[in-house]
Write a protein that holds these residues in place. Structure first.
Motif, PDB file in Angstrom:
ATOM      1  N   LEU A 162      61.650  39.492  40.737  1.00  0.00           N
ATOM      2  CA  LEU A 162      60.324  39.272  41.316  1.00  0.00           C
ATOM      3  C   LEU A 162      59.417  40.453  40.995  1.00  0.00           C
ATOM      4  CD1 LEU A 162      61.397  38.065  44.887  1.00  0.00           C
ATOM      5  CD2 LEU A 162      60.982  36.674  42.851  1.00  0.00           C
ATOM      6  N   VAL A 163      58.178  40.165  40.584  1.00  0.00           N
ATOM      7  CA  VAL A 163      57.204  41.223  40.288  1.00  0.00           C
ATOM      8  C   VAL A 163      55.863  40.861  40.925  1.00  0.00           C
ATOM      9  CG1 VAL A 163      56.015  42.573  38.523  1.00  0.00           C
ATOM     10  CG2 VAL A 163      58.335  41.719  38.078  1.00  0.00           C
ATOM     11  N   TYR A 164      55.309  41.810  41.667  1.00  0.00           N
ATOM     12  CA  TYR A 164      54.010  41.632  42.313  1.00  0.00           C
ATOM     13  C   TYR A 164      53.045  42.712  41.839  1.00  0.00           C
ATOM     14  CZ  TYR A 164      56.377  38.737  45.893  1.00  0.00           C
ATOM     15  OH  TYR A 164      57.099  37.781  46.562  1.00  0.00           O
ATOM     16  N   GLY A 165      51.757  42.377  41.848  1.00  0.00           N
ATOM     17  CA  GLY A 165      50.706  43.339  41.538  1.00  0.00           C
ATOM     18  C   GLY A 165      49.608  43.292  42.584  1.00  0.00           C
ATOM     19  N   VAL A 166      48.486  43.901  42.245  1.00  0.00           N
ATOM     20  CA  VAL A 166      47.302  43.908  43.104  1.00  0.00           C
ATOM     21  C   VAL A 166      46.072  43.752  42.221  1.00  0.00           C
ATOM     22  CG1 VAL A 166      45.909  45.240  44.758  1.00  0.00           C
ATOM     23  CG2 VAL A 166      48.405  45.472  44.767  1.00  0.00           C
ATOM     24  N   ASP A 167      45.135  42.938  42.652  1.00  0.00           N
ATOM     25  CA  ASP A 167      43.789  42.762  42.082  1.00  0.00           C
ATOM     26  C   ASP A 167      43.528  41.328  41.655  1.00  0.00           C
ATOM     27  OD1 ASP A 167      43.072  45.397  42.478  1.00  0.00           O
ATOM     28  OD2 ASP A 167      43.575  46.018  40.436  1.00  0.00           O
ATOM     29  N   PHE A 168      44.558  40.523  41.412  1.00  0.00           N
ATOM     30  CA  PHE A 168      44.396  39.129  41.007  1.00  0.00           C
ATOM     31  C   PHE A 168      43.412  39.012  39.840  1.00  0.00           C
ATOM     32  CE2 PHE A 168      43.123  34.555  42.189  1.00  0.00           C
ATOM     33  CZ  PHE A 168      44.169  34.013  41.474  1.00  0.00           C
ATOM     34  N   THR A 169      43.704  39.733  38.774  1.00  0.00           N
ATOM     35  CA  THR A 169      42.884  39.666  37.569  1.00  0.00           C
ATOM     36  C   THR A 169      43.114  38.321  36.864  1.00  0.00           C
ATOM     37  OG1 THR A 169      44.632  40.646  36.214  1.00  0.00           O
ATOM     38  CG2 THR A 169      43.052  42.166  37.246  1.00  0.00           C
ATOM     39  N   ASP A 170      42.281  38.031  35.879  1.00  0.00           N
ATOM     40  CA  ASP A 170      42.439  36.782  35.119  1.00  0.00           C
ATOM     41  C   ASP A 170      43.800  36.718  34.434  1.00  0.00           C
ATOM     42  OD1 ASP A 170      39.936  35.920  35.875  1.00  0.00           O
ATOM     43  OD2 ASP A 170      38.950  36.545  34.015  1.00  0.00           O
ATOM     44  N   ASP A 171      44.260  37.863  33.913  1.00  0.00           N
ATOM     45  CA  ASP A 171      45.574  37.890  33.260  1.00  0.00           C
ATOM     46  C   ASP A 171      46.698  37.639  34.271  1.00  0.00           C
ATOM     47  OD1 ASP A 171      44.471  38.319  30.780  1.00  0.00           O
ATOM     48  OD2 ASP A 171      44.757  40.493  30.818  1.00  0.00           O
ATOM     49  N   ALA A 172      46.519  38.174  35.489  1.00  0.00           N
ATOM     50  CA  ALA A 172      47.523  37.931  36.531  1.00  0.00           C
ATOM     51  C   ALA A 172      47.540  36.459  36.913  1.00  0.00           C
ATOM     52  CB  ALA A 172      47.223  38.801  37.750  1.00  0.00           C
ATOM     53  N   ARG A 173      46.371  35.871  37.014  1.00  0.00           N
ATOM     54  CA  ARG A 173      46.279  34.439  37.330  1.00  0.00           C
ATOM     55  C   ARG A 173      47.041  33.608  36.281  1.00  0.00           C
ATOM     56  NH1 ARG A 173      41.995  31.378  39.805  1.00  0.00           N
ATOM     57  NH2 ARG A 173      40.655  33.236  39.756  1.00  0.00           N
ATOM     58  N   ALA A 174      46.800  33.923  34.997  1.00  0.00           N
ATOM     59  CA  ALA A 174      47.462  33.189  33.921  1.00  0.00           C
ATOM     60  C   ALA A 174      48.973  33.376  33.971  1.00  0.00           C
ATOM     61  CB  ALA A 174      46.912  33.641  32.566  1.00  0.00           C
ATOM     62  N   SER A 175      49.415  34.590  34.266  1.00  0.00           N
ATOM     63  CA  SER A 175      50.846  34.859  34.329  1.00  0.00           C
ATOM     64  C   SER A 175      51.495  34.096  35.479  1.00  0.00           C
ATOM     65  CB  SER A 175      51.082  36.364  34.488  1.00  0.00           C
ATOM     66  OG  SER A 175      52.457  36.668  34.471  1.00  0.00           O
ATOM     67  N   MET A 176      50.832  34.024  36.610  1.00  0.00           N
ATOM     68  CA  MET A 176      51.377  33.256  37.732  1.00  0.00           C
ATOM     69  C   MET A 176      51.451  31.774  37.395  1.00  0.00           C
ATOM     70  SD  MET A 176      50.023  34.926  41.313  1.00  0.00           S
ATOM     71  CE  MET A 176      48.568  35.802  40.778  1.00  0.00           C
ATOM     72  N   LYS A 177      50.417  31.269  36.741  1.00  0.00           N
ATOM     73  CA  LYS A 177      50.427  29.851  36.358  1.00  0.00           C
ATOM     74  C   LYS A 177      51.558  29.543  35.386  1.00  0.00           C
ATOM     75  CE  LYS A 177      45.678  28.440  37.213  1.00  0.00           C
ATOM     76  NZ  LYS A 177      44.477  27.776  36.651  1.00  0.00           N
ATOM     77  N   ALA A 178      51.918  30.548  34.593  1.00  0.00           N
ATOM     78  CA  ALA A 178      53.017  30.382  33.650  1.00  0.00           C
ATOM     79  C   ALA A 178      54.381  30.605  34.311  1.00  0.00           C
ATOM     80  CB  ALA A 178      52.846  31.341  32.470  1.00  0.00           C
ATOM     81  N   GLY A 179      54.382  30.922  35.607  1.00  0.00           N
ATOM     82  CA  GLY A 179      55.628  31.118  36.324  1.00  0.00           C
ATOM     83  C   GLY A 179      56.269  32.468  36.109  1.00  0.00           C
ATOM     84  N   LYS A 180      55.507  33.454  35.661  1.00  0.00           N
ATOM     85  CA  LYS A 180      56.061  34.779  35.371  1.00  0.00           C
ATOM     86  C   LYS A 180      55.799  35.755  36.522  1.00  0.00           C
ATOM     87  CE  LYS A 180      55.567  34.133  30.379  1.00  0.00           C
ATOM     88  NZ  LYS A 180      54.933  34.631  29.130  1.00  0.00           N
ATOM     89  N   LEU A 181      54.576  36.227  36.690  1.00  0.00           N
ATOM     90  CA  LEU A 181      54.249  37.122  37.800  1.00  0.00           C
ATOM     91  C   LEU A 181      54.429  36.368  39.113  1.00  0.00           C
ATOM     92  CD1 LEU A 181      53.026  39.976  38.487  1.00  0.00           C
ATOM     93  CD2 LEU A 181      50.796  38.835  38.561  1.00  0.00           C
ATOM     94  N   THR A 182      55.053  37.025  40.094  1.00  0.00           N
ATOM     95  CA  THR A 182      55.319  36.364  41.367  1.00  0.00           C
ATOM     96  C   THR A 182      54.085  36.255  42.229  1.00  0.00           C
ATOM     97  OG1 THR A 182      57.528  37.356  41.282  1.00  0.00           O
ATOM     98  CG2 THR A 182      56.869  36.312  43.361  1.00  0.00           C
ATOM     99  N   GLY A 183      53.308  37.345  42.310  1.00  0.00           N
ATOM    100  CA  GLY A 183      52.131  37.318  43.175  1.00  0.00           C
ATOM    101  C   GLY A 183      51.238  38.513  42.964  1.00  0.00           C
ATOM    102  N   SER A 184      50.035  38.436  43.550  1.00  0.00           N
ATOM    103  CA  SER A 184      49.075  39.542  43.458  1.00  0.00           C
ATOM    104  C   SER A 184      48.186  39.523  44.692  1.00  0.00           C
ATOM    105  CB  SER A 184      48.214  39.413  42.194  1.00  0.00           C
ATOM    106  OG  SER A 184      47.267  40.456  42.106  1.00  0.00           O
ATOM    107  N   MET A 185      47.962  40.693  45.271  1.00  0.00           N
ATOM    108  CA  MET A 185      47.035  40.813  46.393  1.00  0.00           C
ATOM    109  C   MET A 185      45.605  40.701  45.881  1.00  0.00           C
ATOM    110  SD  MET A 185      48.611  41.022  49.247  1.00  0.00           S
ATOM    111  CE  MET A 185      47.139  41.347  50.212  1.00  0.00           C
ATOM    112  N   SER A 186      44.771  40.029  46.664  1.00  0.00           N
ATOM    113  CA  SER A 186      43.404  39.805  46.217  1.00  0.00           C
ATOM    114  C   SER A 186      42.423  39.941  47.369  1.00  0.00           C
ATOM    115  CB  SER A 186      43.276  38.404  45.601  1.00  0.00           C
ATOM    116  OG  SER A 186      41.963  38.164  45.149  1.00  0.00           O
ATOM    117  N   TYR A 187      41.182  40.163  46.999  1.00  0.00           N
ATOM    118  CA  TYR A 187      40.035  40.072  47.894  1.00  0.00           C
ATOM    119  C   TYR A 187      38.870  39.716  46.995  1.00  0.00           C
ATOM    120  CZ  TYR A 187      40.462  44.893  46.246  1.00  0.00           C
ATOM    121  OH  TYR A 187      40.681  46.003  45.471  1.00  0.00           O
TER     122      TYR A 187
END
Length: 346
Positions: free
Chosen positions: A276-301
């Motif tokens: 499991l891998v998490y990040g912070v910022d919910f960037t466009d690249d993070a969004r794409a990675s989550m949709k691809a089932g790779k990144l687990t999650g990202s904190m956002s505001y």
């Protein structure tokens, strides 16, 4: 009720507010996100108070951290869009690189003499902008601290002050990620944290919040918490090294998406996409990675609301207003399970 609690309660508000916000009619924004953003903005406006109905004639300076980081590049765009909406002028400036504290200070020292009606600053670390803030104080230019915190004790000891602060709870970000990770690791395991730049308040807060949750659990063991300076290459190498030294590694929390995505790449290259891998910022690249089932999650505001609220604060100060309380933005954890619900979130 404290400002932070009021803002956080907006997450759960079910009030049927009128969708008058600029994103309300956008086709790519789901009704759920429309409602969340409208609730958040309503709560923020109540705390910031009245601002001039027209920002025309006002000139606001903004100092961010770096345009090499997608989060801050997006923040620049959001500031400029918010300025158009508020009919005011904003000039966004930055130092040379994400870790160049001296360059960022030099930029603020110049900005202090540019006759802005207010300046919004996001420092690289807690102390690097203190001389520039003091110069703004001496020149009568109100200063708002957005995001990464200025060391208030050091600023006061140097004879300076802030006129306002708008931020998120960095410790809450780390705590939220750690709790979600624990919920996905019923059998426990070894976990690690990839920190950002040493001395950066957002890195320290996120790492401390996550570490506190991990250490309180009897299911997981925190095997490492190491600085990677917000650098993708360093995070990639750190993830590889962690896997070699801890083959039973089950989860990594990286303190921003740049490092998290690098860790995902390293783990996938090693044949361990199960970690499991998490990040912070919910960037466009993070969004794409989550949709691809790779990144687990990202904190956002919402960066849209963050920047608009900061500019509203600046106009309030330029009009002679004052702030006595910090303003806190509500937080949201986006995961690969919920990412499709966040279309239109900005």
């Amino acid at each position: 009720m404290k400002v932070r609690n009021i803002l956080k309660s907006a997450v759960f508000s079910l009030a049927a507010l009128a969708l008058s916000a600029p994103w309300a009619a956008a086709a790519d924004v789901s009704p759920k996100i429309q409602q969340m953003l409208t609730n958040f903005e309503s709560a923020l406006e109540k705390q910031i108070g009245d601002v001039p109905s027209d920002g025309k004639g006002k000139r606001i300076g903004v100092l961010i951290i770096s345009l090499t980081n997608p989060f801050w590049a997006n923040m620049k765009d959001c500031y400029e869009n918010a300025a158009r909406e508020l009919n005011t002028t904003v000039e966004v400036q930055t130092g040379t690189t994400e870790g160049d504290t001296r360059s960022q200070l030099d930029t603020l020292m110049t900005m202090a003499d540019m006759k802005y009606d207010a300046i919004i600053v996001s420092p690289i670390d807690g102390t690097n902008l203190i001389p520039g803030i003091i110069k703004c104080n001496q020149n009568g230019v109100p200063v708002i601290n957005l995001g990464p915190g200025v060391d208030l004790a050091a600023l006061e000891a140097a004879g300076g002050h802030l006129d306002g602060k708008i931020t998120v709870s960095f410790e809450e970000q780390g705590e939220t990620v750690a709790n979600d990770m624990l919920s996905r690791l019923p059998e426990g395991g070894e976990v690690a944290i990839l920190e950002g730049l040493p001395g950066a308040g957002q890195s320290r807060g996120r790492a401390d919040g996550a570490a506190r949750v991990f250490k309180a659990s009897d299911k997981v063991t925190l095997v490492a918490s190491q600085p990677c300076d917000w650098d993708a290459a360093k995070a990639y190498d750190a993830a590889k090294d962690l896997l070699q030294s801890h083959p039973k590694l089950a989860g990594i929390f990286a303190c921003n998406d740049v490092m998290a995505l690098a860790a995902v790449e390293a783990l996938n290259a090693a044949g361990r996409p199960d970690i499991l891998v998490y990040g912070v910022d919910f960037t466009d690249d993070a969004r794409a990675s989550m949709k691809a089932g790779k990144l687990t999650g990202s904190m956002s505001y919402s960066s849209v609301l963050y920047t608009k609220a900061a500019l509203r604060m600046a106009l309030h100060l330029a009009d002679g207003g004052k702030f006595t309380d910090n303003i806190y933005l509500p937080l949201t954890l986006v995961t690969r399970d919920s990412v499709n619900d966040f279309e239109g979130w900005k």
